[in-house]
Write an enzyme that holds these catalytic residues in place. Structure first.
Site, short mmCIF file in Angstrom:
data_model
loop_
_atom_site.label_atom_id
_atom_site.label_comp_id
_atom_site.label_asym_id
_atom_site.label_seq_id
_atom_site.Cartn_x
_atom_site.Cartn_y
_atom_site.Cartn_z
N ASP A 2 28.37 25.64 18.17
CA ASP A 2 28.29 24.55 17.70
C ASP A 2 28.95 23.89 16.25
OD1 ASP A 2 28.99 22.09 18.56
OD2 ASP A 2 26.94 21.03 18.26
N HIS A 19 37.82 26.05 15.30
CA HIS A 19 37.79 27.00 16.19
C HIS A 19 38.21 27.91 16.04
CE1 HIS A 19 36.75 23.31 18.71
NE2 HIS A 19 37.41 22.48 18.96
N LEU A 113 27.47 47.20 25.00
CA LEU A 113 26.91 46.09 25.57
C LEU A 113 28.03 44.95 26.60
CD1 LEU A 113 26.35 42.86 23.42
CD2 LEU A 113 28.46 42.69 22.79
C1 IPE Z 1 31.59 23.90 19.69
O1 IPE Z 1 32.53 23.36 18.51
C2 IPE Z 1 33.44 24.59 20.39
C3 IPE Z 1 33.63 23.95 21.84
C4 IPE Z 1 32.88 23.96 22.24
C5 IPE Z 1 34.55 24.47 22.47
P1 IPE Z 1 32.40 21.58 18.03
O2 IPE Z 1 33.99 21.55 19.04
O3 IPE Z 1 32.26 21.30 18.48
O4 IPE Z 1 31.94 21.12 17.26
P2 IPE Z 1 31.50 20.01 16.52
O5 IPE Z 1 30.07 19.75 17.18
O6 IPE Z 1 32.92 18.79 17.08
O7 IPE Z 1 31.09 20.06 15.46
MG MG Z 2 29.72 19.62 19.53
#
Ligand code: IPE
Ligand code: MG
Length: 248
Positions: A2, A19, A113
């Site tokens: 996250d 991402h 793994l």
């Molecule tokens: C996690 O990061 C990635 C996915 C859920 C695909 P987020 O996209 O949830 O990032 P924040 O929570 O908005 O910072």
């Molecule tokens: Mg998030």
């Protein structure tokens, strides 16, 4: 995993850049787990609820996922990693699903793994699909309702062939499970780090394992009972000692 969006926002970048950087964290973490001798690593990459994000972000995430699987499968294969997936895979775009199934097929004989990608996954989705199949099998007589027990339920979940997690690491400082492995996390240890996922690297993984090693897992028993058995703590200690040298 996250905090990709917040990591990017902090730097004045687009969410997708977060991402993208998150993929680097995946690469580093997977490699470190392989070297440590971790048997299973499950990455919560895309949840059932994530489908409700703006269409543009979902489609960029799918493209990124496609590229990451395409680019990484050979390396995973060479590193003796076995790729698997849990979740409602049929909802993924055809191209992504095919690439994923190819990766799973290609690496299925590896015995290092096991990397489990949770895609279009949620714990409630998993329970629903299990209950549907259990009730169907009870109705057609292939199982007796009196035989429905914890082990049987576990065997209908998408994680049937996998052990329950020892350790759950959540990044970005949020104290919640967010519909991850609801059944399987019953006795997992949790480590929550403030770091956003794109900044999480193997050093943070080692920190989380050290934190885990300091804990006593009692599984509802009393301390004196578990001191006799060790309950898996020794395994994590040995595993961590292999790469970084024992800290304790
Ligand atoms: C996690 O990061 C990635 C996915 C859920 C695909 P987020 O996209 O949830 O990032 P924040 O929570 O908005 O910072
Ligand atoms: Mg998030």
């Amino acid at each position: 995993m996250d905090g990709n969006g917040r990591w990017a926002q902090q730097r004045g970048m687009s969410r997708i850049a977060g991402h993208q950087e998150g993929v680097e964290s995946v690469r580093d973490t997977v490699e470190a787990c392989g070297q440590l001798g971790v048997k299973y690593l499950t990455l919560y990459a895309f949840s059932t609820e994530n489908w409700k994000r703006p269409e543009e972000e979902v489609s960029l995430l799918m493209r990124l996922l496609l590229r990451a699987i395409r680019d990484e499968t050979d390396r995973l294969y060479r590193n003796n990693v076995r790729m698997q997936a849990i979740g409602d895979i049929d909802r993924l775009p055809g191209e992504v699903r095919n690439e994923l199934l190819e990766g799973i097929q290609k690496t299925k004989e590896n015995n290092g793994l096991t990397l489990v990608l949770a895609l279009s996954y949620s714990g409630r989705w998993d329970l629903v699909q299990a209950v549907r199949r259990i009730t169907r099998d009870v109705a057609d007589g292939s199982i007796d309702h009196a035989n429905v027990c914890e082990d049987l339920i576990g065997s209908y979940l998408s994680t049937a062939a996998m052990p329950d997690p020892d350790l759950l690491i959540r990044t970005s400082g949020e104290f919640r499970i967010s519909n991850f492995l609801l059944w399987q996390l019953a006795y997992s240890e949790m480590v929550i780090t403030e770091k956003y996922w794109p900044s999480f690297r193997r050093g943070d993984l080692y920190d989380a394992i050290r934190d885990y090693q300091r804990r006593e897992r009692r599984f509802g028993l009393v301390s004196e009972q578990v001191k006799r058995t060790g309950n898996g703590k020794g395994f994590m200690r040995r595993l961590f000692g292999r790469v970084a040298g024992s800290e304790e």
